[in-house]
Motif scaffolding. Structure first.
Motif, PDB file in Angstrom:
ATOM      1  N   GLN A 260       0.955  -1.180  -0.093  1.00  0.00           N
ATOM      2  CA  GLN A 260       0.004  -0.130   0.096  1.00  0.00           C
ATOM      3  C   GLN A 260       0.728   1.349   0.025  1.00  0.00           C
ATOM      4  OE1 GLN A 260      -0.284  -2.784   2.094  1.00  0.00           O
ATOM      5  NE2 GLN A 260      -2.432  -2.950   2.432  1.00  0.00           N
ATOM      6  N   ASP A 261       1.910   1.232   0.666  1.00  0.00           N
ATOM      7  CA  ASP A 261       2.852   2.269   0.843  1.00  0.00           C
ATOM      8  C   ASP A 261       3.604   2.649  -0.631  1.00  0.00           C
ATOM      9  OD1 ASP A 261       2.558   2.364   3.389  1.00  0.00           O
ATOM     10  OD2 ASP A 261       4.388   1.135   3.996  1.00  0.00           O
ATOM     11  N   VAL A 262       3.832   1.651  -1.214  1.00  0.00           N
ATOM     12  CA  VAL A 262       4.464   1.617  -2.426  1.00  0.00           C
ATOM     13  C   VAL A 262       3.388   2.088  -3.421  1.00  0.00           C
ATOM     14  CG1 VAL A 262       5.523   0.426  -4.474  1.00  0.00           C
ATOM     15  CG2 VAL A 262       6.012  -0.303  -2.117  1.00  0.00           C
ATOM     16  N   GLY A 263       2.182   1.832  -3.313  1.00  0.00           N
ATOM     17  CA  GLY A 263       1.122   2.235  -4.462  1.00  0.00           C
ATOM     18  C   GLY A 263       0.768   3.755  -4.114  1.00  0.00           C
ATOM     19  N   GLN A 264       0.753   4.051  -2.773  1.00  0.00           N
ATOM     20  CA  GLN A 264       0.663   5.353  -2.665  1.00  0.00           C
ATOM     21  C   GLN A 264       1.690   6.304  -3.100  1.00  0.00           C
ATOM     22  OE1 GLN A 264       1.360   6.715   1.508  1.00  0.00           O
ATOM     23  NE2 GLN A 264      -0.353   8.002   1.460  1.00  0.00           N
ATOM     24  N   LEU A 265       3.278   6.052  -2.760  1.00  0.00           N
ATOM     25  CA  LEU A 265       4.047   6.801  -3.492  1.00  0.00           C
ATOM     26  C   LEU A 265       4.129   6.850  -4.937  1.00  0.00           C
ATOM     27  CD1 LEU A 265       6.881   8.193  -2.857  1.00  0.00           C
ATOM     28  CD2 LEU A 265       7.875   6.198  -2.977  1.00  0.00           C
ATOM     29  N   ASP A 266       3.868   5.629  -5.758  1.00  0.00           N
ATOM     30  CA  ASP A 266       3.804   5.510  -7.071  1.00  0.00           C
ATOM     31  C   ASP A 266       2.691   6.530  -7.621  1.00  0.00           C
ATOM     32  OD1 ASP A 266       4.314   4.797  -9.768  1.00  0.00           O
ATOM     33  OD2 ASP A 266       2.409   3.430  -9.460  1.00  0.00           O
ATOM     34  N   MET A 267       1.849   6.692  -6.854  1.00  0.00           N
ATOM     35  CA  MET A 267       0.422   7.748  -7.226  1.00  0.00           C
ATOM     36  C   MET A 267       1.028   9.134  -6.995  1.00  0.00           C
ATOM     37  SD  MET A 267      -3.344   8.217  -5.732  1.00  0.00           S
ATOM     38  CE  MET A 267      -2.748   8.711  -4.174  1.00  0.00           C
ATOM     39  N   TYR A 268       1.671   9.345  -6.071  1.00  0.00           N
ATOM     40  CA  TYR A 268       2.319  10.751  -5.790  1.00  0.00           C
ATOM     41  C   TYR A 268       3.069  11.221  -6.597  1.00  0.00           C
ATOM     42  CZ  TYR A 268       0.199  11.081  -0.846  1.00  0.00           C
ATOM     43  OH  TYR A 268      -0.823  10.813   0.151  1.00  0.00           O
ATOM     44  N   VAL A 269       4.217  10.382  -7.104  1.00  0.00           N
ATOM     45  CA  VAL A 269       5.198  10.639  -8.119  1.00  0.00           C
ATOM     46  C   VAL A 269       4.554  10.654  -9.267  1.00  0.00           C
ATOM     47  CG1 VAL A 269       7.080   9.583  -9.433  1.00  0.00           C
ATOM     48  CG2 VAL A 269       7.033   9.483  -6.979  1.00  0.00           C
ATOM     49  N   ARG A 270       3.455  10.183  -9.895  1.00  0.00           N
ATOM     50  CA  ARG A 270       2.707  10.254 -11.075  1.00  0.00           C
ATOM     51  C   ARG A 270       2.076  11.673 -11.316  1.00  0.00           C
ATOM     52  NH1 ARG A 270       2.230   5.387 -14.132  1.00  0.00           N
ATOM     53  NH2 ARG A 270       2.924   3.520 -13.024  1.00  0.00           N
ATOM     54  N   MET A 271       1.288  12.054  -9.970  1.00  0.00           N
ATOM     55  CA  MET A 271       0.525  13.217  -9.826  1.00  0.00           C
ATOM     56  C   MET A 271       1.575  14.316 -10.063  1.00  0.00           C
ATOM     57  SD  MET A 271      -2.549  12.659  -7.195  1.00  0.00           S
ATOM     58  CE  MET A 271      -1.488  12.337  -5.721  1.00  0.00           C
ATOM     59  N   PHE A 272       2.613  14.278  -9.327  1.00  0.00           N
ATOM     60  CA  PHE A 272       3.898  15.421  -9.235  1.00  0.00           C
ATOM     61  C   PHE A 272       4.291  15.752 -10.633  1.00  0.00           C
ATOM     62  CE2 PHE A 272       7.234  17.925  -7.580  1.00  0.00           C
ATOM     63  CZ  PHE A 272       6.669  18.303  -6.405  1.00  0.00           C
ATOM     64  N   ASP A 273       4.484  14.478 -11.422  1.00  0.00           N
ATOM     65  CA  ASP A 273       5.116  14.733 -12.799  1.00  0.00           C
ATOM     66  C   ASP A 273       4.052  15.292 -13.442  1.00  0.00           C
ATOM     67  OD1 ASP A 273       7.738  13.710 -12.458  1.00  0.00           O
ATOM     68  OD2 ASP A 273       7.188  11.727 -13.211  1.00  0.00           O
ATOM     69  N   ASP A 274       2.668  15.176 -13.260  1.00  0.00           N
ATOM     70  CA  ASP A 274       1.583  15.655 -14.263  1.00  0.00           C
ATOM     71  C   ASP A 274       1.205  17.075 -13.698  1.00  0.00           C
ATOM     72  OD1 ASP A 274      -0.301  15.430 -16.353  1.00  0.00           O
ATOM     73  OD2 ASP A 274      -1.675  15.318 -14.779  1.00  0.00           O
ATOM     74  N   ILE A 275       1.312  17.467 -12.566  1.00  0.00           N
ATOM     75  CA  ILE A 275       0.795  18.589 -12.150  1.00  0.00           C
ATOM     76  C   ILE A 275       2.037  19.868 -11.791  1.00  0.00           C
ATOM     77  CG2 ILE A 275      -0.592  19.947 -10.176  1.00  0.00           C
ATOM     78  CD1 ILE A 275      -1.858  17.253 -10.110  1.00  0.00           C
ATOM     79  N   VAL A 276       3.132  19.270 -11.197  1.00  0.00           N
ATOM     80  CA  VAL A 276       4.368  20.165 -10.745  1.00  0.00           C
ATOM     81  C   VAL A 276       5.292  20.360 -11.642  1.00  0.00           C
ATOM     82  CG1 VAL A 276       5.512  20.841  -8.603  1.00  0.00           C
ATOM     83  CG2 VAL A 276       3.111  19.582  -8.414  1.00  0.00           C
ATOM     84  N   LYS A 277       5.746  19.201 -11.808  1.00  0.00           N
ATOM     85  CA  LYS A 277       7.217  19.076 -12.565  1.00  0.00           C
ATOM     86  C   LYS A 277       7.225  20.008 -13.804  1.00  0.00           C
ATOM     87  CE  LYS A 277       8.613  16.016 -15.641  1.00  0.00           C
ATOM     88  NZ  LYS A 277       9.036  16.399 -16.877  1.00  0.00           N
ATOM     89  N   GLY A 278       8.346  20.896 -13.853  1.00  0.00           N
ATOM     90  CA  GLY A 278       8.507  21.538 -15.227  1.00  0.00           C
ATOM     91  C   GLY A 278       9.150  20.944 -16.395  1.00  0.00           C
ATOM     92  N   GLU A 279       8.741  21.517 -17.661  1.00  0.00           N
ATOM     93  CA  GLU A 279       9.343  20.674 -18.720  1.00  0.00           C
ATOM     94  C   GLU A 279      10.869  20.427 -18.688  1.00  0.00           C
ATOM     95  OE1 GLU A 279       8.209  23.061 -22.067  1.00  0.00           O
ATOM     96  OE2 GLU A 279       6.138  22.864 -21.670  1.00  0.00           O
ATOM     97  N   ASP A 280      11.792  21.118 -18.122  1.00  0.00           N
ATOM     98  CA  ASP A 280      13.078  21.337 -18.225  1.00  0.00           C
ATOM     99  C   ASP A 280      13.464  20.273 -16.866  1.00  0.00           C
ATOM    100  OD1 ASP A 280      13.308  22.846 -19.831  1.00  0.00           O
ATOM    101  OD2 ASP A 280      13.532  24.551 -18.751  1.00  0.00           O
ATOM    102  N   ASP A 281      12.514  19.892 -16.118  1.00  0.00           N
ATOM    103  CA  ASP A 281      13.083  19.043 -14.799  1.00  0.00           C
ATOM    104  C   ASP A 281      13.049  17.445 -15.562  1.00  0.00           C
ATOM    105  OD1 ASP A 281      13.153  21.014 -13.062  1.00  0.00           O
ATOM    106  OD2 ASP A 281      10.943  20.692 -12.842  1.00  0.00           O
ATOM    107  N   ASN A 282      13.894  16.528 -14.928  1.00  0.00           N
ATOM    108  CA  ASN A 282      13.901  15.219 -15.138  1.00  0.00           C
ATOM    109  C   ASN A 282      12.796  14.377 -14.558  1.00  0.00           C
ATOM    110  OD1 ASN A 282      15.846  15.029 -16.988  1.00  0.00           O
ATOM    111  ND2 ASN A 282      17.352  15.263 -15.225  1.00  0.00           N
ATOM    112  N   PRO A 283      12.367  13.289 -14.845  1.00  0.00           N
ATOM    113  CA  PRO A 283      11.281  12.633 -14.016  1.00  0.00           C
ATOM    114  C   PRO A 283      11.599  12.590 -12.480  1.00  0.00           C
ATOM    115  CG  PRO A 283      11.779  11.392 -16.070  1.00  0.00           C
ATOM    116  CD  PRO A 283      12.809  12.452 -15.779  1.00  0.00           C
ATOM    117  N   THR A 284      10.448  12.849 -11.549  1.00  0.00           N
ATOM    118  CA  THR A 284      10.422  12.996 -10.300  1.00  0.00           C
ATOM    119  C   THR A 284      10.789  11.620  -9.577  1.00  0.00           C
ATOM    120  OG1 THR A 284       8.791  14.621 -10.266  1.00  0.00           O
ATOM    121  CG2 THR A 284       9.145  13.314  -7.963  1.00  0.00           C
TER     122      THR A 284
END
Length: 343
Positions: A260-284
């Motif tokens: 469950q912890d891994v699934g939660q973190l995976d979701m956070y990383v995907r959301m962060f990449d989609d919503i926060v990460k800039g175009e010049d940033d590498n994947p979160t």
């Protein structure tokens, strides 16, 4: 000495000239002293190699030299000092490599680095201590907590990737240590604490935490609010690593790693990449800090073969050297299970 920028006050200008001159003279003297020690060590080793019974001859040689040199030059050339100079030469046979890194390091730095068992580790500490301008206290802690071994044993050597001693790689595996030694939080080995207390302890000791994380980390936010169309989410800690050019999310758990912890973190990383990460940033990247890792989860969850998700065991106390060696080996096996390269 660089050309002086005048302030209009001759007294202050002369003070600056004197202070800068003293600083440069002190630094130069320190380098000369280190080269002197290296040459002494080299000469002792060369003389030892001429003896028939090397160990016995070496012991007698150093004892005899120490007796005479102490009379002539003082306590800096006693038996213990000569043994250190000998060890210095044996630890760094190539003076050019060592000398290139000691411009801002002292003899105390070098004595600490010589405690590292491997040649690769000694070069790594030498380079990092010089580039990152580690104090002797910081270097002492890093060597004592096997900083190099925790970062390298599973994550580079076992995967047969290039060593960062020679080249600065930006592979995330170079930046994720497992286990994480977090004795600076102030908790005893048997202390009970919840996730909010752990988060506050890390924030209260942010400088030490960043030093433990390693090169290039900068704090961004705590309880980072991510809002979607249907829900609100809060990420425990957010950092940015300017060397990797990517955000690193930390989720804190006061229990053993779960899927469950891994699934939660995976979701956070995907959301962060989609919503926060800039175009010049590498994947979160996402890192779970937990009390225990689990090879089964590493093998069968989305953690498996992921380049963006990591789990690290944290130790909220200073382990013994044997405990730390054992943990490094266990976490190496966890890492290999995650990346499908089990021994």
């Amino acid at each position: 000495m660089n050309e002086l920028t005048k302030t209009g006050n001759v007294l202050n200008d002369i003070r600056k000239i004197i202070e800068e001159g003293r600083r440069q003279a002190y630094a130069a003297a320190g380098q000369v002293v280190i080269v002197t020690y290296w040459n002494i060590g080299k000469r002792i080793v060369e003389e030892e190699q001429q003896g028939q019974e090397r160990a016995k001859y070496g012991a007698r040689l150093i004892a005899n030299l120490a007796q005479q040199l102490t009379l002539e030059y003082g306590s800096g050339y006693g038996r213990r000092s000569l043994e250190q100079y000998r060890r210095f030469y044996l630890s760094f046979r190539d003076l050019e490599i060592a000398n290139a890194c000691v411009r801002n390091l002292t003899w105390t730095h070098l004595r600490i680095i010589m405690r590292e068992a491997t040649p690769e580790g000694r070069l790594w500490y030498l380079k990092e201590a010089s580039e990152q301008m580690w104090s002797t206290r910081t270097l002492e802690r890093n060597v004592s907590t096997q900083y190099y071994g925790r970062m390298m044993a599973s994550q580079r050597q076992q995967l047969e990737l290039p060593s960062p001693v020679i080249e600065k790689g930006e592979d995330p595996k170079e930046y994720i240590k497992n286990p994480v030694v977090a004795e600076f939080m102030g908790f005893r080995k048997d202390t009970k604490f919840d996730e909010s207390e752990m988060e506050q302890a890390l924030i209260d000791n942010l400088q030490q935490f960043i030093m433990e994380l390693g090169r290039g980390f900068a704090f961004v936010d705590r309880q980072k609010h991510i809002k979607t169309d249907t829900e609100d989410y809060y990420i425990d800690l957010v950092f940015y690593n300017y060397r990797m050019k990517r955000f690193v999310l930390f989720e804190l758990k006061t229990h053993k790693l779960s899927h469950q912890d891994v699934g939660q973190l995976d979701m956070y990383v995907r959301m962060f990449d989609d919503i926060v990460k800039g175009e010049d940033d590498n994947p979160t990247l996402g890192v779970l800090l937990c009390t225990e890792t689990d090879k089964t989860i590493a093998r069968y969850s989305v953690l498996h073969e992921s380049d963006q998700l990591f789990a690290s065991k944290y130790m909220a106390y200073m382990p013994t050297e044997e405990e730390l060696r054992r943990e490094i080996e266990q976490q190496k096996q966890f890492f290999l299970a995650q990346h499908g390269k089990e021994e």
